[in-house]
Design an enzyme around this catalytic site. Structure first.
Site, short mmCIF file in Angstrom:
data_model
loop_
_atom_site.label_atom_id
_atom_site.label_comp_id
_atom_site.label_asym_id
_atom_site.label_seq_id
_atom_site.Cartn_x
_atom_site.Cartn_y
_atom_site.Cartn_z
N LYS A 1 5.55 1.87 -2.96
CA LYS A 1 5.34 3.38 -3.83
C LYS A 1 5.91 3.07 -5.64
O LYS A 1 5.97 1.90 -5.78
CB LYS A 1 6.39 4.14 -3.20
CG LYS A 1 6.05 5.82 -3.15
CD LYS A 1 5.10 5.55 -1.56
CE LYS A 1 4.56 7.18 -1.74
NZ LYS A 1 4.13 7.89 -1.22
N ASN B 1 -2.24 18.94 -1.77
CA ASN B 1 -3.37 18.42 -0.97
C ASN B 1 -3.22 18.73 0.55
O ASN B 1 -4.06 19.00 1.36
CB ASN B 1 -3.81 17.23 -1.32
CG ASN B 1 -4.62 16.19 -0.58
OD1 ASN B 1 -4.48 15.48 0.03
ND2 ASN B 1 -6.34 16.35 -0.80
N LYS C 1 1.33 -1.25 0.42
CA LYS C 1 0.21 0.20 -0.32
C LYS C 1 0.84 1.02 -0.15
O LYS C 1 1.94 1.66 0.82
CB LYS C 1 -0.70 -0.02 1.42
CG LYS C 1 -1.57 1.35 1.47
CD LYS C 1 -3.22 0.59 0.30
CE LYS C 1 -3.81 2.23 0.01
NZ LYS C 1 -3.16 3.51 -0.48
N GLY D 1 -2.93 8.22 -3.97
CA GLY D 1 -2.50 9.05 -4.91
C GLY D 1 -1.04 9.44 -4.38
O GLY D 1 -0.79 9.15 -2.90
N ASP D 2 0.09 10.36 -4.56
CA ASP D 2 1.20 11.28 -3.47
C ASP D 2 0.96 12.76 -4.70
O ASP D 2 0.14 13.28 -5.36
CB ASP D 2 2.44 10.41 -3.95
CG ASP D 2 3.20 11.40 -2.72
OD1 ASP D 2 2.92 10.36 -1.67
OD2 ASP D 2 4.41 11.79 -3.54
#
Ligand code: GLU
Length: 463
Positions: free
Chosen positions: A118, A235, A82, A157-158
């Protein structure tokens, strides 16, 4: 470090993340109490799997573009891999290995069943049309879809990947695999997303820091009246800023890669309305400099080009780096201490350099309780984002949607538990000067590592 560096290409970011974790373990009593855990450290440092692939796609002019795509499947002892996807021109294997490594222990600290991973690409979304972003996402997923799944690996997301990109990626996966499943988090609320997921990293960060403030002052102080410097304007920064304002603090800065916006008057704050404007601006992939010259901002804020906020603040109580890795250097840490910062917590991953952390940690120990500087590391302070991703996975498994209040309450509980775990573990495994605050970086690293090491041992990954 020797087993890391002898046969590998230079991976500076990954080596930094490893060094940060390993040095806190070394300086604790963990290896005295459990010497066999050194072997676990050696094993956990090697990713279970790394995938690198070619992405070709067509730009709006009909020209061919080629990028590098990646997924690092670092550790699956606690659950499916994850972690987010980052689209940024700087993305390479070293950066994704550092992010994946951090993610293992961060995910462990949420208390949910998630492994660490990642991924991303060296694709630059800046200046691209929606059409180009959609084409890129589809081409990227063409290869990634072979390696992920709701019970295998669940990206999110990142930097450079938010709601729009997740939508394009999800659609591409569904078409390519002929399968509607919770393979990504951060989805739209009407098609399997969780309420509060967009807000979660920023909100969680502020909940965590609220606990730091209350603990350090014996419940005498909160965010109320505190001057809070924030970097970034994406964000994480946006929702951290909104929550700080809701909690009665003032937000004195925001920034992007081209410069910083700093409030002029000491009593003034960036307002929620201004944050909504910035939000809109970001959707259009524009820079803060354009907004800084408009009437809405020019009167109350100064704009410092090519600079991060830290060395440009007169008086600050709390600093929240929320932009990207290594965004607080040693000299900037000293400038923050000089300007009065008492609490520093990372919304970004590895926001502080090792030199900056050393300055903060030294100041933690040199002061009496109540006057210390206290550093909250990203893997604890920003775990709210991935925690709500874990809650999104739980909702998808049940085919249910929880209310915003339910999710927010669970997030608050997770952040509180994560904070207490850091405090208690530091007290058990580190030697502290009388009256000084426990090291949250040591406590969180040790707690995350021990949990993962124990699961790996149970599963026969080391012995
Ligand atoms: N990119 C975020 C992080 O660094 C979120 C990851 C996720 O939700 O999977 O934790």
């Amino acid at each position: 470090m020797s087993h890391l560096t002898t046969h590998l290409p230079v991976e500076p970011e990954f080596e930094q993340a490893y060094r940060e974790l390993a040095s806190t373990l070394e300086n604790s009593t963990l290896f005295d109490k459990h010497p066999e855990h050194r072997r676990a450290l050696e094993v956990v440092t090697v990713p279970e799997r790394t995938i690198q692939f070619r992405v070709t796609w067509e730009n709006d002019k009909g020209g061919l573009e080629v990028n590098r795509g990646y997924r690092v499947q670092f550790n699956s002892s606690l659950g499916p891999y994850k972690g987010g996807l980052r689209f940024h021109p700087t993305v390479n294997m070293s950066i994704l290995k550092f992010l994946g490594f951090e993610q293992i222990f961060k995910n462990a600290l949420t208390g949910l069943n998630m492994g660490g991973g990642k991924g991303g690409a060296d694709f630059d979304p800046k200046g691209k049309s929606d059409n180009e972003i959609r084409k890129f996402c589809s081409a990227f997923m063409m290869e990634l879809s072979k390696h992920i799944g709701a019970d295998i690996d669940v990206p999110a997301g990142d930097i450079g990947v938010s709601g729009r990109e997740i939508g394009f990626l999800f659609g591409a996966y569904k078409r390519q695999r002929h399968l509607w499943e919770g393979v990504l988090t951060g989805k739209g609320v009407s098609w399997g997303g969780s309420l509060i997921r967009p807000e979660a990293t920023g909100y969680g960060l502020v909940y965590y820091v609220q606990h730091m403030i209350q603990y350090a002052t014996d419940n005498q102080e909160t965010f109320k009246g505190k001057r809070v410097a924030i970097s970034g304007s994406g964000n994480v920064a946006q929702y951290a800023a909104l929550k700080v304002i809701e909690f009665g603090g003032t937000v004195i800065s925001l920034s992007d890669s081209k410069g910083s916006l700093i409030v002029r008057d000491e009593a003034d704050s960036i307002t929620p309305e201004e944050i909504y404007l910035i939000q809109q601006h970001k959707v259009e992939r524009k820079y803060l400099s354009e907004l800084a010259s408009t009437d809405a901002f020019r009167e109350r804020c100064s704009y410092v080009p090519e600079a991060r906020p830290w060395e440009h603040l007169d008086k600050v109580d709390v600093a929240l780096p929320c932009a990207t890795q290594n965004e607080v250097s040693g000299p900037e840490a000293l400038a923050l201490i000089e300007a009065g910062a008492r609490y520093i917590a990372e919304g970004s991953n590895m926001g502080c350099t090792l030199a900056a952390i050393e300055h903060f940690e030294a100041s933690r120990q040199n002061h009496e309780k109540g006057k210390s500087i206290w550093y909250g590391p990203g893997k604890a302070a920003n775990c709210g984002g991935v925690a709500v991703s874990g809650l999104e996975m739980a909702q998808n498994s049940q085919r249910l949607t929880w209310t915003a209040e339910e999710v927010d309450n669970k997030l608050k509980h997770i952040m509180h538990t994560c904070f207490l775990t850091g405090v208690e573990t530091a007290k058990s495994y580190t030697v502290n000067a009388e009256g000084s605050l426990p090291s949250l970086v040591a406590g969180s690293n040790i707690a995350g590592f021990m949990k993962v090491a124990a699961a790996m041992r149970d599963q026969g990954d080391w012995w």
